[in-house]
Structure formats: C-alpha cells, structure tokens
Write a protein that holds these residues in place. Structure first.
Motif, PDB file in Angstrom:
ATOM      1  N   ARG A   3      37.806  41.506  22.137  1.00 50.35           N
ATOM      2  CA  ARG A   3      38.935  41.358  23.054  1.00 50.35           C
ATOM      3  C   ARG A   3      40.187  40.839  22.355  1.00 50.35           C
ATOM      4  N   GLY A   4      39.979  40.056  21.306  1.00 50.55           N
ATOM      5  CA  GLY A   4      41.107  39.401  20.666  1.00 50.55           C
ATOM      6  C   GLY A   4      41.584  38.184  21.415  1.00 50.55           C
ATOM      7  N   CYS A   5      40.784  37.698  22.355  1.00 48.67           N
ATOM      8  CA  CYS A   5      41.107  36.495  23.131  1.00 48.67           C
ATOM      9  C   CYS A   5      39.827  35.966  23.754  1.00 48.67           C
ATOM     10  N   ASP A   6      39.916  34.835  24.433  1.00 47.72           N
ATOM     11  CA  ASP A   6      38.729  34.219  25.014  1.00 47.72           C
ATOM     12  C   ASP A   6      38.247  34.994  26.237  1.00 47.72           C
ATOM     13  N   LEU A   7      37.034  34.681  26.660  1.00 45.70           N
ATOM     14  CA  LEU A   7      36.475  35.330  27.832  1.00 45.70           C
ATOM     15  C   LEU A   7      36.967  34.660  29.113  1.00 45.70           C
ATOM     16  N   PRO A   8      36.806  35.316  30.265  1.00 41.02           N
ATOM     17  CA  PRO A   8      37.175  34.683  31.536  1.00 41.02           C
ATOM     18  C   PRO A   8      36.460  33.343  31.700  1.00 41.02           C
ATOM     19  N   LYS A   9      37.109  32.414  32.410  1.00 39.11           N
ATOM     20  CA  LYS A   9      36.561  31.072  32.556  1.00 39.11           C
ATOM     21  C   LYS A   9      35.219  31.067  33.267  1.00 39.11           C
ATOM     22  N   THR A  10      34.949  32.059  34.110  1.00 33.81           N
ATOM     23  CA  THR A  10      33.652  32.086  34.792  1.00 33.81           C
ATOM     24  C   THR A  10      32.498  32.206  33.800  1.00 33.81           C
ATOM     25  N   TRP A  11      32.744  32.792  32.626  1.00 32.76           N
ATOM     26  CA  TRP A  11      31.708  32.883  31.593  1.00 32.76           C
ATOM     27  C   TRP A  11      31.404  31.532  30.971  1.00 32.76           C
ATOM     28  N   MET A  12      32.315  30.567  31.089  1.00 34.47           N
ATOM     29  CA  MET A  12      32.158  29.281  30.436  1.00 34.47           C
ATOM     30  C   MET A  12      31.536  28.220  31.341  1.00 34.47           C
ATOM     31  N   ILE A  13      31.389  28.528  32.627  1.00 31.05           N
ATOM     32  CA  ILE A  13      30.857  27.542  33.578  1.00 31.05           C
ATOM     33  C   ILE A  13      29.344  27.455  33.454  1.00 31.05           C
ATOM     34  N   MET A  46      36.969  38.887  46.426  1.00 32.96           N
ATOM     35  CA  MET A  46      37.458  38.791  45.058  1.00 32.96           C
ATOM     36  C   MET A  46      38.352  37.569  44.917  1.00 32.96           C
ATOM     37  N   LEU A  47      38.334  37.002  43.732  1.00 32.52           N
ATOM     38  CA  LEU A  47      39.237  35.917  43.384  1.00 32.52           C
ATOM     39  C   LEU A  47      40.148  36.392  42.255  1.00 32.52           C
ATOM     40  N   PHE A  48      41.376  35.861  42.233  1.00 32.29           N
ATOM     41  CA  PHE A  48      42.355  36.238  41.217  1.00 32.29           C
ATOM     42  C   PHE A  48      42.864  34.970  40.536  1.00 32.29           C
ATOM     43  N   PRO A  49      42.198  34.541  39.459  1.00 31.38           N
ATOM     44  CA  PRO A  49      42.605  33.309  38.778  1.00 31.38           C
ATOM     45  C   PRO A  49      44.021  33.433  38.209  1.00 31.38           C
ATOM     46  N   PRO A  92      48.892  53.327  35.197  1.00 25.84           N
ATOM     47  CA  PRO A  92      49.441  53.554  33.859  1.00 25.84           C
ATOM     48  C   PRO A  92      50.054  52.292  33.260  1.00 25.84           C
ATOM     49  N   ARG A  93      49.710  52.042  31.981  1.00 29.56           N
ATOM     50  CA  ARG A  93      50.293  50.946  31.193  1.00 29.56           C
ATOM     51  C   ARG A  93      50.095  49.574  31.839  1.00 29.56           C
ATOM     52  N   THR A  94      48.962  49.385  32.496  1.00 32.21           N
ATOM     53  CA  THR A  94      48.616  48.082  33.053  1.00 32.21           C
ATOM     54  C   THR A  94      47.339  47.577  32.411  1.00 32.21           C
ATOM     55  N   GLN A  95      47.041  46.287  32.635  1.00 31.64           N
ATOM     56  CA  GLN A  95      45.858  45.671  32.037  1.00 31.64           C
ATOM     57  C   GLN A  95      45.070  44.936  33.120  1.00 31.64           C
ATOM     58  N   LEU A  96      43.760  45.148  33.124  1.00 31.51           N
ATOM     59  CA  LEU A  96      42.893  44.524  34.120  1.00 31.51           C
ATOM     60  C   LEU A  96      41.617  44.028  33.454  1.00 31.51           C
ATOM     61  N   THR A  97      41.192  42.835  33.841  1.00 31.21           N
ATOM     62  CA  THR A  97      39.880  42.305  33.465  1.00 31.21           C
ATOM     63  C   THR A  97      39.081  42.100  34.743  1.00 31.21           C
ATOM     64  N   LEU A  98      37.891  42.698  34.800  1.00 32.92           N
ATOM     65  CA  LEU A  98      36.989  42.534  35.936  1.00 32.92           C
ATOM     66  C   LEU A  98      35.748  41.797  35.476  1.00 32.92           C
ATOM     67  N   THR A  99      35.398  40.730  36.194  1.00 35.12           N
ATOM     68  CA  THR A  99      34.209  39.957  35.853  1.00 35.12           C
ATOM     69  C   THR A  99      33.534  39.515  37.145  1.00 35.12           C
ATOM     70  N   THR A 100      32.488  38.709  37.023  1.00 34.10           N
ATOM     71  CA  THR A 100      31.769  38.217  38.194  1.00 34.10           C
ATOM     72  C   THR A 100      31.746  36.695  38.191  1.00 34.10           C
ATOM     73  N   GLN A 101      31.562  36.133  39.377  1.00 34.25           N
ATOM     74  CA  GLN A 101      31.568  34.679  39.498  1.00 34.25           C
ATOM     75  C   GLN A 101      30.343  34.054  38.837  1.00 34.25           C
ATOM     76  N   ALA A 102      29.222  34.747  38.901  1.00 36.84           N
ATOM     77  CA  ALA A 102      27.961  34.218  38.365  1.00 36.84           C
ATOM     78  C   ALA A 102      27.047  35.395  38.038  1.00 36.84           C
ATOM     79  N   LEU A 133      34.675  39.325  40.876  1.00 38.07           N
ATOM     80  CA  LEU A 133      33.893  39.875  41.977  1.00 38.07           C
ATOM     81  C   LEU A 133      32.927  38.823  42.511  1.00 38.07           C
ATOM     82  N   LEU A 134      32.842  38.727  43.840  1.00 38.09           N
ATOM     83  CA  LEU A 134      31.958  37.763  44.485  1.00 38.09           C
ATOM     84  C   LEU A 134      30.917  38.511  45.315  1.00 38.09           C
ATOM     85  N   ASN A 135      29.662  38.151  45.148  1.00 37.88           N
ATOM     86  CA  ASN A 135      28.603  38.634  46.030  1.00 37.88           C
ATOM     87  C   ASN A 135      28.151  37.443  46.861  1.00 37.88           C
TER      88      ASN A 135
END
Length: 233
Positions: A223-233, A1-4, A36-46, A15-17
C-alpha cells in the motif's frame, strides 16, 4: 458503514455486519463503484464468522466491485473465521480498466487454535474473478468439503496450516513488488507475476495470529502506507 476521518484524500469505508456472523441461509452482499480518478479503501470492523450450519442452505457472501479509469481500490477485509460444521459460499467479482489499480487480501481461518477449535466437517466454496476491460485476467477457485483439517494436513494443500490468505495486486507497476514480496513471505507461501500488471500470492500460516504477523508488513509495503485502524484493534 462507517467512514473514519482521514487526513488524506482517500475515502475509507468500514463494513459492519450487525448480526455478528453468518449462519444457515444468510446472505451478505456488497457492491462498490469507484469513480474515475478517485481512491477508496474498503475494510471491515472485525473478523467475519461463519457459524455452524443446520444443513439447509449455505451462508453466502457476494461482493461486486467496479473500478473506473485512473481509480484505486484497496479491498482489505479482516479474517473470515470458519467454525466447525459451517457451510460458506463466497464470491468476489472485480471489474476494472487498464489504468485503474486494485489491491486485495482475503484471509480465512479454519477454527481458532487458542480456543482449541478444529474444523473436522465444513464446506468452503470461494471464488475470485477479476476482469480488466471486460476480459477475465484472473480466476481463483477453492472448494473444500468434509473433514477440512484432514485435507489441510495434506502437503499439497496446506501442510497442516490452519490459516491462509490470497493477495492480488492488479496495477501497472505490480511487477516492482514481486522480489520484495517473495523475501517477506515464509517458505510455505508463494508469489507470482501471473501476467503483466498482475501479482498473486498465497500465504499459509499455523493460525490466525501467525497469518496476521505476515500480512501486516506485506500489506503496508504494497500500500505504501499503514493499514486501516480497524486492523490494529
């Protein structure tokens, strides 16, 4: 996993495969617990790739997510590409509370049209199960086997589309997004408020590029904000 690195308090995990894809008998399992009361975004590298199966065992992807009270989870994997003769068994299970929030997208592409690929033989078993306070409030099941493109060509299934996505928003304010979402979707897609606090949409597109052109503004809105940068590559 990477944590930008981010400038806000939301934890983002990528997440990296490292195998580059999935084939016969491969298993890919993910478990995430949002406190409790935390925020997480999970995405993939590609994009994930489900390659040709040798006829033995299907590739399996199983994900289990737990979201505690007052917490928020955005599950935003990039596309899964299904290749000809692939066999993929995928499941996603979510456990959340009344006060938590969950946004999900699961896009899938049936062959890359730019590469001239058509999925004439494959198997896809896909399951999404959402629990709120230990009760099932949503269950989506997709099972396609045989000549997938012939089935996708049927008007009642996909009308010739080669890409689709499921979107779920489970949140106290889910209903406020329904009208905007419907205006943003093409005629071949649809969105419904399944029940109080639960919004579901199924999106169809001619190919992966067309699907992403629909998803980007829709997910930004929800989301009310942009997507993770991996979506833009």
């Amino acid at each position: 996993m990477l944590f930008p690195r981010r400038s806000d308090p939301v934890l983002e995990a990528v997440l990296l495969n490292t195998s580059g894809g999935l084939t016969s008998g491969d298993r890919f399992e993910t478990m995430a617990h949002v406190g409790p009361r935390t925020q997480l975004t999970l995405t993939t590298q590609a994009a994930e790739r489900a390659y040709r199966n040798d006829g033995s065992f299907p590739s399996r992807i199983h994900s289990c997510l737990t979201i505690e009270a007052g917490a928020s989870l955005d599950w935003l994997p990039q596309e899964t590409i299904l290749f000809n003769a692939a066999a993929l068994d995928r499941s996603l299970t979510i456990n959340m509370s009344t006060s938590s929030r969950f946004l999900m997208v699961e896009p899938i592409i049936f062959g890359r049209t730019a590469m001239g690929e058509t999925v004439h033989t494959a198997t896809l078993i896909d399951r999404i199960t959402l629990h709120r306070n230990e009760q099932i409030i949503f269950a989506d099941r997709v099972r396609l086997t045989g000549d997938l493109q012939a089935q996708l060509n049927r008007p009642a299934i996909a009308g010739g589309a080669r890409a689709m996505a499921a979107i779920v928003l489970a949140a106290p304010n889910a209903a406020t997004f329904l009208n905007d979402l419907r205006r943003m979707l093409p005629p071949e897609s649809g969105a419904s408020l399944i029940r109080d606090g639960l919004l579901f949409a199924r999106i169809l597109a001619p190919d992966g590029h067309g699907l992403r052109q629909i998803l980007l503004p829709v997910l930004r809105k929800m989301r009310g904000c942009d997507l993770p940068k991996t979506w833009m590559i």
